[in-house]
Scaffold this motif. Structure first.
Motif, PDB file in Angstrom:
ATOM      1  N   LEU A  52      -5.713  59.103 -15.365  1.00 53.06           N
ATOM      2  CA  LEU A  52      -6.631  58.489 -16.319  1.00 53.06           C
ATOM      3  C   LEU A  52      -6.670  59.281 -17.620  1.00 53.06           C
ATOM      4  O   LEU A  52      -6.503  58.730 -18.711  1.00 53.06           O
ATOM      5  N   MET A  53      -6.847  60.577 -17.501  1.00 48.69           N
ATOM      6  CA  MET A  53      -6.955  61.406 -18.700  1.00 48.69           C
ATOM      7  C   MET A  53      -5.635  61.489 -19.459  1.00 48.69           C
ATOM      8  O   MET A  53      -5.631  61.438 -20.685  1.00 48.69           O
ATOM      9  N   THR A  54      -4.520  61.614 -18.748  1.00 57.33           N
ATOM     10  CA  THR A  54      -3.238  61.682 -19.455  1.00 57.33           C
ATOM     11  C   THR A  54      -2.931  60.350 -20.138  1.00 57.33           C
ATOM     12  O   THR A  54      -2.364  60.334 -21.228  1.00 57.33           O
ATOM     13  N   THR A  55      -3.320  59.252 -19.531  1.00 56.45           N
ATOM     14  CA  THR A  55      -3.142  57.940 -20.160  1.00 56.45           C
ATOM     15  C   THR A  55      -3.918  57.871 -21.467  1.00 56.45           C
ATOM     16  O   THR A  55      -3.425  57.367 -22.472  1.00 56.45           O
ATOM     17  N   LEU A  56      -5.121  58.407 -21.467  1.00 56.61           N
ATOM     18  CA  LEU A  56      -5.964  58.350 -22.659  1.00 56.61           C
ATOM     19  C   LEU A  56      -5.485  59.273 -23.786  1.00 56.61           C
ATOM     20  O   LEU A  56      -5.888  59.085 -24.937  1.00 56.61           O
ATOM     21  N   THR A  57      -4.613  60.225 -23.491  1.00 57.69           N
ATOM     22  CA  THR A  57      -4.107  61.086 -24.567  1.00 57.69           C
ATOM     23  C   THR A  57      -3.191  60.325 -25.516  1.00 57.69           C
ATOM     24  O   THR A  57      -3.017  60.730 -26.659  1.00 57.69           O
ATOM     25  N   ALA A  58      -2.624  59.221 -25.045  1.00 58.38           N
ATOM     26  CA  ALA A  58      -1.661  58.461 -25.849  1.00 58.38           C
ATOM     27  C   ALA A  58      -2.326  57.463 -26.797  1.00 58.38           C
ATOM     28  O   ALA A  58      -1.660  56.898 -27.657  1.00 58.38           O
ATOM     29  N   VAL A  59      -3.628  57.249 -26.641  1.00 62.98           N
ATOM     30  CA  VAL A  59      -4.337  56.242 -27.435  1.00 62.98           C
ATOM     31  C   VAL A  59      -5.674  56.801 -27.910  1.00 62.98           C
ATOM     32  O   VAL A  59      -6.173  57.777 -27.369  1.00 62.98           O
ATOM     33  N   SER A  60      -6.250  56.146 -28.902  1.00 63.86           N
ATOM     34  CA  SER A  60      -7.578  56.584 -29.350  1.00 63.86           C
ATOM     35  C   SER A  60      -8.651  56.111 -28.370  1.00 63.86           C
ATOM     36  O   SER A  60      -9.656  56.786 -28.165  1.00 63.86           O
ATOM     37  N   GLU A  61      -8.420  54.949 -27.754  1.00 60.95           N
ATOM     38  CA  GLU A  61      -9.309  54.429 -26.723  1.00 60.95           C
ATOM     39  C   GLU A  61      -8.577  53.333 -25.957  1.00 60.95           C
ATOM     40  O   GLU A  61      -7.574  52.803 -26.439  1.00 60.95           O
ATOM     41  N   ALA A  62      -9.067  53.026 -24.756  1.00 63.64           N
ATOM     42  CA  ALA A  62      -8.439  51.996 -23.930  1.00 63.64           C
ATOM     43  C   ALA A  62      -9.519  51.151 -23.272  1.00 63.64           C
ATOM     44  O   ALA A  62     -10.616  51.635 -22.997  1.00 63.64           O
ATOM     45  N   GLU A  63      -9.177  49.898 -23.021  1.00 64.51           N
ATOM     46  CA  GLU A  63     -10.108  49.006 -22.336  1.00 64.51           C
ATOM     47  C   GLU A  63     -10.173  49.345 -20.849  1.00 64.51           C
ATOM     48  O   GLU A  63      -9.178  49.756 -20.245  1.00 64.51           O
ATOM     49  N   PHE A  64     -11.327  49.110 -20.284  1.00 58.85           N
ATOM     50  CA  PHE A  64     -11.549  49.323 -18.858  1.00 58.85           C
ATOM     51  C   PHE A  64     -10.478  48.609 -18.046  1.00 58.85           C
ATOM     52  O   PHE A  64      -9.872  49.192 -17.139  1.00 58.85           O
ATOM     53  N   ALA A  65     -10.215  47.340 -18.368  1.00 59.58           N
ATOM     54  CA  ALA A  65      -9.245  46.547 -17.601  1.00 59.58           C
ATOM     55  C   ALA A  65      -7.839  47.139 -17.675  1.00 59.58           C
ATOM     56  O   ALA A  65      -7.095  47.123 -16.694  1.00 59.58           O
ATOM     57  N   THR A  66      -7.472  47.691 -18.814  1.00 61.69           N
ATOM     58  CA  THR A  66      -6.160  48.318 -18.968  1.00 61.69           C
ATOM     59  C   THR A  66      -6.055  49.540 -18.073  1.00 61.69           C
ATOM     60  O   THR A  66      -5.047  49.739 -17.384  1.00 61.69           O
TER      61      THR A  66
END
Length: 95
Positions: free
Chosen positions: A16-30
């Protein structure tokens, strides 16, 4: 030597955290799709990470539907970086 972060060590939280490093924010569903987790499991991980200040959530509207957006906080980014450093040190010690 850096220590593993007990809040990040679970594979789902690390993903989860590594996924979020690639974007400024992400949707719950994503994030749910990326982790292959149910809403309740994802919510539990988000809550635990939000409680220690690693994540931030806010609600918004996209395509006329309400959605929840999640982002890493600066503290979360630092915690992940420290955790990864500790993982690398452990891996380097193998041999």
């Amino acid at each position: 030597m850096a220590r593993l972060d007990e809040h990040v060590v679970a594979p789902a939280r690390l993903t989860l955290m590594t996924t979020l490093t690639a974007v400024s924010e992400a949707e719950f569903a994503t994030l749910r799709g990326t982790l292959g987790a149910s809403d309740s499991v994802l919510s539990k991980h988000l809550g635990a990470l939000e409680e220690v200040g690693y994540l931030r959530r806010h609600e918004g509207v996209r395509h006329g539907r309400r959605t929840t957006w999640i982002s890493l906080t600066p503290l979360g980014r630092r915690a992940l970086r420290t955790h990864v450093t500790a993982l690398r040190a452990l891996i380097d010690a193998v041999d």
